[in-house]
Design a protein around this motif. Structure first.
Motif, PDB file in Angstrom:
ATOM      1  N   ASP A 130       0.830  -1.201   0.000  1.00 16.66           N
ATOM      2  CA  ASP A 130       0.000   0.000   0.000  1.00 16.66           C
ATOM      3  C   ASP A 130       0.867   1.254   0.000  1.00 16.66           C
ATOM      4  N   ASP A 131       0.231   2.354  -0.392  1.00 12.18           N
ATOM      5  CA  ASP A 131       0.940   3.642  -0.403  1.00 12.18           C
ATOM      6  C   ASP A 131       1.388   4.009   1.004  1.00 12.18           C
ATOM      7  N   LYS A 159      -3.754   4.856   9.892  1.00 10.99           N
ATOM      8  CA  LYS A 159      -4.487   3.967   8.990  1.00 10.99           C
ATOM      9  C   LYS A 159      -5.627   3.320   9.763  1.00 10.99           C
ATOM     10  N   LYS A 164      -9.412   2.803   3.178  1.00 15.48           N
ATOM     11  CA  LYS A 164      -9.520   2.296   1.802  1.00 15.48           C
ATOM     12  C   LYS A 164     -10.927   1.777   1.545  1.00 15.48           C
ATOM     13  N   ASN A 203      -7.787   5.352  -1.749  1.00 13.14           N
ATOM     14  CA  ASN A 203      -7.407   5.704  -0.387  1.00 13.14           C
ATOM     15  C   ASN A 203      -7.864   7.139  -0.148  1.00 13.14           C
ATOM     16  N   THR A 257      -5.965   3.369  -5.770  1.00 16.88           N
ATOM     17  CA  THR A 257      -5.019   2.421  -5.177  1.00 16.88           C
ATOM     18  C   THR A 257      -5.355   1.006  -5.635  1.00 16.88           C
ATOM     19  N   SER A 258      -4.565   0.050  -5.191  1.00 11.96           N
ATOM     20  CA  SER A 258      -4.795  -1.352  -5.554  1.00 11.96           C
ATOM     21  C   SER A 258      -5.965  -1.923  -4.768  1.00 11.96           C
ATOM     22  N   ASP A 304      -8.219  -4.295  -2.410  1.00  8.70           N
ATOM     23  CA  ASP A 304      -7.935  -5.053  -1.171  1.00  8.70           C
ATOM     24  C   ASP A 304      -7.913  -6.541  -1.517  1.00  8.70           C
TER      25      ASP A 304
END
Length: 308
Positions: A182-183, A191, A218, A268, A299-300, A302
């Motif tokens: 993750d970033d 987080k 996220k 995110n 973002t990618s 989960d």
């Protein structure tokens, strides 16, 4: 005389048994691998994972046990056939018996039995002569016994149900997304898990703890009612993927956002936690207030798309 199975019937029987054992064992192994590679996390609730593993182990053990039993049975059957061939018993039997009985009337009996594969035919010829050598009477009896053997036909369509999950597993359908780092977090940003953020409004002590804190969460982007609000949502699973339902957290942006570029994407979002009680509700809801438009970033996905 008892019924017998032909060699072809025996071959079909063993073929069916081998297919059933093979597909059942393969299905059990697939269940174990689904648990090992965490594929169950994207199709079933956590409470069912252990049962899938246990049933896979039991099914595999049963397949192995049945395979060993079939191997022993086949060996015994082969030994029986070889012994039968040594005793001159085959699919065709020929017997010729001649009996001469000297009685007062001089009875002479001759029997001829002809046995063929599948049908047993018996013919009895009786000739009776008196003391002077005159023939008294002849009779012929013929008996036909139909073979009561069973017809075994191999039906491959029976195994389609067992084959389907095996093929889907080999094709990787479904399969968890690859884990991507993750970033990195900004300094001073915490987080926060989506579930924790969504439930934070339920208890007063939790609201006091998170109120005004800068967090990153996220989720998937969904447009709101205005160009400055949108929802971050996740799907929650109670039993399986088919019954998943969305959980939402309202996000407020300081200025208009380009929704068409973000809709449906995993993002995110960084913002400050706030709790508010809408006019039409008697409970608090969680709101995340962004500092700037660049606080929302694609973002990618989960690796666990469903919340438990």
């Amino acid at each position: 005389m008892g019924h017998t199975h032909s060699a072809e019937d025996r071959n079909v029987y063993y073929l069916e048994q081998l297919c059933t054992i093979g597909f059942s064992g393969a299905l059990g192994i697939v269940q174990i691998l689904l648990y090992h590679y965490k594929v169950l996390e994207i199709i079933l609730s956590d409470k069912f994972h252990i049962w899938v593993l246990i049933s896979g182990v039991v099914l595999t053990a049963l397949a192995v046990t049945r395979g060993v039993a079939l191997w022993i049975t086949a060996g015994q059957a082969r030994s029986g056939l070889e012994q039968g061939c040594g005793d001159d018993h085959d699919h065709e039997h020929g017997h010729d018996h001649g009996h001469v009985h000297n009685h007062d009337h001089g009875h002479e009996h001759s029997h001829d039995h002809g046995n063929e594969h599948g049908i047993i035919a018996a013919e009895h010829v009786h000739t009776h002569t008196d003391s002077c050598g005159h023939t008294d009477h002849d009779h012929v009896h013929e008996q036909g016994h139909a073979d009561c053997g069973h017809e075994h036909g191999w039906a491959p369509w029976r195994y389609v149900v067992l084959l389907l999950p095996i093929l889907l597993f080999l094709m990787g359908m479904p399969w968890p997304a690859e884990a991507v780092q993750d970033d990195p977090l900004e300094a001073g940003v915490e987080k926060l898990d989506f579930n924790d953020l969504q439930k934070a409004a339920n208890a007063e002590q939790v609201r006091k703890f998170w109120e005004g804190k800068l967090v990153r969460v996220k989720g998937q982007f969904a447009p709101g009612r205005t160009d400055r609000t949108f929802s971050l949502f996740r799907l929650k699973m109670t039993c399986c993927a088919a019954d998943a339902y969305p959980l939402n957290v309202t996000i407020v942006a300081p200025e208009a956002l380009a929704f068409e570029k973000l809709q449906g994407l995993w993002v995110n979002v960084t913002g400050r936690v706030k709790f508010d009680m809408p006019k039409d509700r008697d409970e608090y809801v969680t709101i995340l207030e962004m500092r700037a438009v660049d606080d929302v970033k694609p973002t990618s996905p989960d690796t666990r798309p469903f919340l438990q």
